[in-house]
Design a protein around this motif. Structure first.
Motif, PDB file in Angstrom:
ATOM      1  N   LYS A  14       0.833  -1.208   0.000  1.00 20.37           N
ATOM      2  CA  LYS A  14       0.000   0.000   0.000  1.00 20.37           C
ATOM      3  C   LYS A  14       0.867   1.257   0.000  1.00 20.37           C
ATOM      4  O   LYS A  14       0.571   2.243  -0.694  1.00 20.37           O
ATOM      5  CB  LYS A  14      -0.925  -0.004   1.220  1.00 20.37           C
ATOM      6  N   GLN A  43       2.089   1.785  -3.442  1.00 23.51           N
ATOM      7  CA  GLN A  43       0.990   2.286  -4.278  1.00 23.51           C
ATOM      8  C   GLN A  43       0.774   3.781  -4.060  1.00 23.51           C
ATOM      9  O   GLN A  43       0.550   4.548  -5.012  1.00 23.51           O
ATOM     10  CB  GLN A  43      -0.293   1.518  -3.970  1.00 23.51           C
ATOM     11  N   ASN A  44       0.872   4.211  -2.815  1.00 27.32           N
ATOM     12  CA  ASN A  44       0.696   5.633  -2.498  1.00 27.32           C
ATOM     13  C   ASN A  44       1.832   6.488  -3.080  1.00 27.32           C
ATOM     14  O   ASN A  44       1.619   7.646  -3.455  1.00 27.32           O
ATOM     15  CB  ASN A  44       0.617   5.841  -0.990  1.00 27.32           C
TER      16      ASN A  44
END
Length: 313
Positions: free
Chosen positions: A72, A75-76
């Motif tokens: 995550k 992804q950010n």
């Protein structure tokens, strides 16, 4: 280009430095978690982390690369490209994440010497040439399509340490060239599929790989010594004690009939192999420091018939 860099040891630092100084945006540096080291088990930072911290770069140290929190976080960050140099095996959910994919720098001319120890095995195998390769990551380790390669000569005087340094320097340049090609036009990157018929392995070095068999030809033993120096070091046995051999020289002196026999000539140390005598240049007795053969002979009494043995167990 927005880049996430992944690496751990000293070998990866010049490539990281090159990217950092090139004008690309380093979104984050991913490296191994700190590890306890030494008698006090003080936490030790990787060479890559040390560089990143000195230069105030964002650092991620996931214990598991498929951890949802880590994925995550990537992804950010939304990187255009992930650059991997001497790191762990990435899961697909990580290497498929960037817009332009993920590239890896490997210290061999792929598909030769795939695996964890390409520098060691190239020398052990008697190669006179190796190099570096950049390629796009895919599921099977070290098998992706080749982007760039640069050849590097292996001289008679090279060992794993000197070759490491050569490839480290050349590799940093090749990484930057690769990024430039991808940035110019991802759809026009020249790719070469790896020829599986000439693929060779370069697995992690284990203790068993470091034992010297004096029944082998001198050239083979010489290459083993070079390929394992300065770390982890090839070894043998004398009177039940271990001796590491770090440097040897080839000779045209005929071997005795007894492989492993230690022969002293004019204050120089030779060992009989299957075909010729091999000159010992640097040695480390068990529990002692590394020293020249002349230093060793000055402090150790050898008698006629002393013989290095293949150390069992």
């Amino acid at each position: 280009m927005n880049i996430v860099f992944m690496g751990t040891p000293e070998f990866a630092v010049p490539a990281l430095r090159g990217i950092h100084n090139s004008g690309h945006k380093l979104l984050s540096v991913v490296t191994a978690p700190d590890k306890p080291k030494g008698r006090g088990l003080k936490l030790s930072e990787s060479a890559v982390k040390q560089y990143a911290m000195q230069n105030r770069l964002n650092v991620l140290q996931p214990a598991k690369l498929n951890d949802p929190g880590f994925v995550k976080a990537l992804q950010n960050l939304n990187p255009d490209l992930i650059v991997v140099v001497a790191f762990r095996i990435l899961p697909p959910e990580v290497f498929n994440l960037p817009k332009y994919g993920s590239i890896n720098l490997h210290a061999s001319l792929l598909p030769k010497y795939r695996g964890a120890a390409p520098i060691n095995w190239a020398i052990i195998s008697g190669e006179n040439q190796t190099g570096v390769t950049t390629f796009f990551l895919k599921d099977k380790v070290d098998t992706g399509n080749i982007i760039l390669q640069q050849k590097v000569e292996i001289t008679d005087h090279d060992n794993a340490g000197t070759l490491h340094d050569k490839l480290m320097s050349v590799g940093a340049e090749v990484v930057l060239d690769t990024i430039k090609i991808i940035e110019e036009d991802k759809n026009k990157v020249p790719l070469t599929e790896q020829n599986e018929s000439i693929a060779t392995p370069a697995p992690k070095i284990f203790k068993e790989d470091c034992r010297i068999n004096w029944n082998s030809p001198a050239q083979k033993i010489h290459n083993l010594v070079r390929g394992l120096s300065p770390h982890p070091g090839s070894f043998t046995s004398l009177n039940g004690k271990q001796f590491k051999i770090y440097k040897t020289s080839l000779t045209d002196l005929a071997a005795s009939e007894d492989s492993g026999e230690i022969i002293i000539k004019e204050n120089e140390m030779y060992v009989s192999c299957a075909d010729f005598l091999l000159k010992i240049e640097e040695i480390q007795p068990e529990g002692k420091r590394r020293m020249s053969a002349k230093e060793f002979l000055a402090g150790h009494k050898l008698v006629k018939g002393d013989k290095f043995m293949y150390l069992q167990g």
